[in-house]
Design a protein around this motif. Structure first.
Motif, PDB file in Angstrom:
ATOM      1  N   LEU A  84       0.838  -1.196   0.000  1.00 11.94           N
ATOM      2  CA  LEU A  84       0.000   0.000   0.000  1.00 11.94           C
ATOM      3  C   LEU A  84       0.871   1.243   0.000  1.00 11.94           C
ATOM      4  CD1 LEU A  84      -2.688  -0.964   2.680  1.00 11.94           C
ATOM      5  CD2 LEU A  84      -2.494  -1.676   0.294  1.00 11.94           C
ATOM      6  N   CYS A  85       0.678   2.050  -1.015  1.00 10.34           N
ATOM      7  CA  CYS A  85       1.445   3.280  -1.180  1.00 10.34           C
ATOM      8  C   CYS A  85       0.495   4.470  -1.239  1.00 10.34           C
ATOM      9  CB  CYS A  85       2.252   3.234  -2.477  1.00 10.34           C
ATOM     10  SG  CYS A  85       3.369   1.820  -2.619  1.00 10.34           S
ATOM     11  N   GLY A  86       1.012   5.632  -0.871  1.00 16.48           N
ATOM     12  CA  GLY A  86       0.222   6.849  -0.941  1.00 16.48           C
ATOM     13  C   GLY A  86       0.961   7.937  -1.702  1.00 16.48           C
ATOM     14  N   ARG A  87       0.250   8.575  -2.627  1.00 12.45           N
ATOM     15  CA  ARG A  87       0.811   9.734  -3.320  1.00 12.45           C
ATOM     16  C   ARG A  87       0.809  10.916  -2.357  1.00 12.45           C
ATOM     17  NH1 ARG A  87      -3.026  10.618  -7.031  1.00 12.45           N
ATOM     18  NH2 ARG A  87      -4.021   8.591  -6.936  1.00 12.45           N
ATOM     19  N   LEU A  88       1.950  11.567  -2.221  1.00 18.07           N
ATOM     20  CA  LEU A  88       2.098  12.662  -1.274  1.00 18.07           C
ATOM     21  C   LEU A  88       1.536  13.968  -1.825  1.00 18.07           C
ATOM     22  CD1 LEU A  88       5.745  11.862  -0.107  1.00 18.07           C
ATOM     23  CD2 LEU A  88       3.584  11.125   0.912  1.00 18.07           C
ATOM     24  N   LYS A  89       1.200  14.869  -0.904  1.00 20.13           N
ATOM     25  CA  LYS A  89       0.748  16.230  -1.207  1.00 20.13           C
ATOM     26  C   LYS A  89      -0.506  16.280  -2.065  1.00 20.13           C
ATOM     27  CE  LYS A  89       5.179  18.317  -0.389  1.00 20.13           C
ATOM     28  NZ  LYS A  89       6.261  19.156  -0.864  1.00 20.13           N
TER      29      LYS A  89
END
Length: 181
Positions: A84-89
């Motif tokens: 699980l990854c999250g795109r920042l900003k």
């Protein structure tokens, strides 16, 4: 509603899996539920790497500490690992400005996503365990995660070989505070 509450109450962290693949259609059903997970302003900041390749799973397993993570075996034994990854900003931002006291909201959104995955998997007869203790930078390299995206957790996924009993839970009165803390 009782059926949903039963799903919540009976989900367990699974660290031992049967030696059988998760059918593509079952994985697709799981990922369809993920599509509908809530997120800040519908940013849907998540990215999921679906790992089935044993060699990649072994490299991910090597990012866990040599001792102290009971999910180490599950990283290779499970037929699928979801990274699980999250795109920042994006989450918690408006016009490129952070809008929350706590900054980037991606961790909150990925927490919701993680719960959606775990509960949906359980409802489909699958087991999961959330793995957060690992060398994140090394695992990002293994998965070729691009800049601006953070790897948050890995979730081994498969058919449970063993289901443990429920751990002790705090009583409602121990964690609720009427009107004020």
């Amino acid at each position: 509603m009782p059926e949903f509450v039963d799903i919540v109450k009976t989900r367990r962290s699974i660290r031992k899996y049967e030696d059988r693949n998760v059918p593509s259609e079952v994985l697709t059903t799981l990922l369809e539920a993920v599509r509908w997970a809530p997120s800040w302003a519908n940013t849907q900041c998540w990215e999921i790497v679906v790992v089935r390749d044993r060699a990649v799973k072994e490299k991910l397993q090597a990012t866990l500490p040599p001792k102290g993570n009971p999910a180490a075996g599950a990283m290779v034994q499970a037929p699928v690992v979801l990274a699980l990854c999250g795109r920042l900003k994006q989450s918690g931002y408006y016009k490129d400005q952070v809008t929350t006291k706590l900054g980037d909201w991606f961790m909150f959104d990925l927490g919701i996503l993680c719960q959606t995955i775990c509960l949906t998997a359980h409802a489909l007869g699958l087991g999961t365990v959330v793995v957060g203790l690992f060398d994140h930078d090394q695992a990002k390299t293994v998965l070729k995660v691009p800049p601006g995206v953070e790897l948050v957790a890995m979730i081994p996924l498969g058919f449970p070989a063993k289901i443990s009993s429920a751990p002790n839970r705090r009583e409602i009165a121990e964690f609720t505070h009427p009107d004020t803390f």
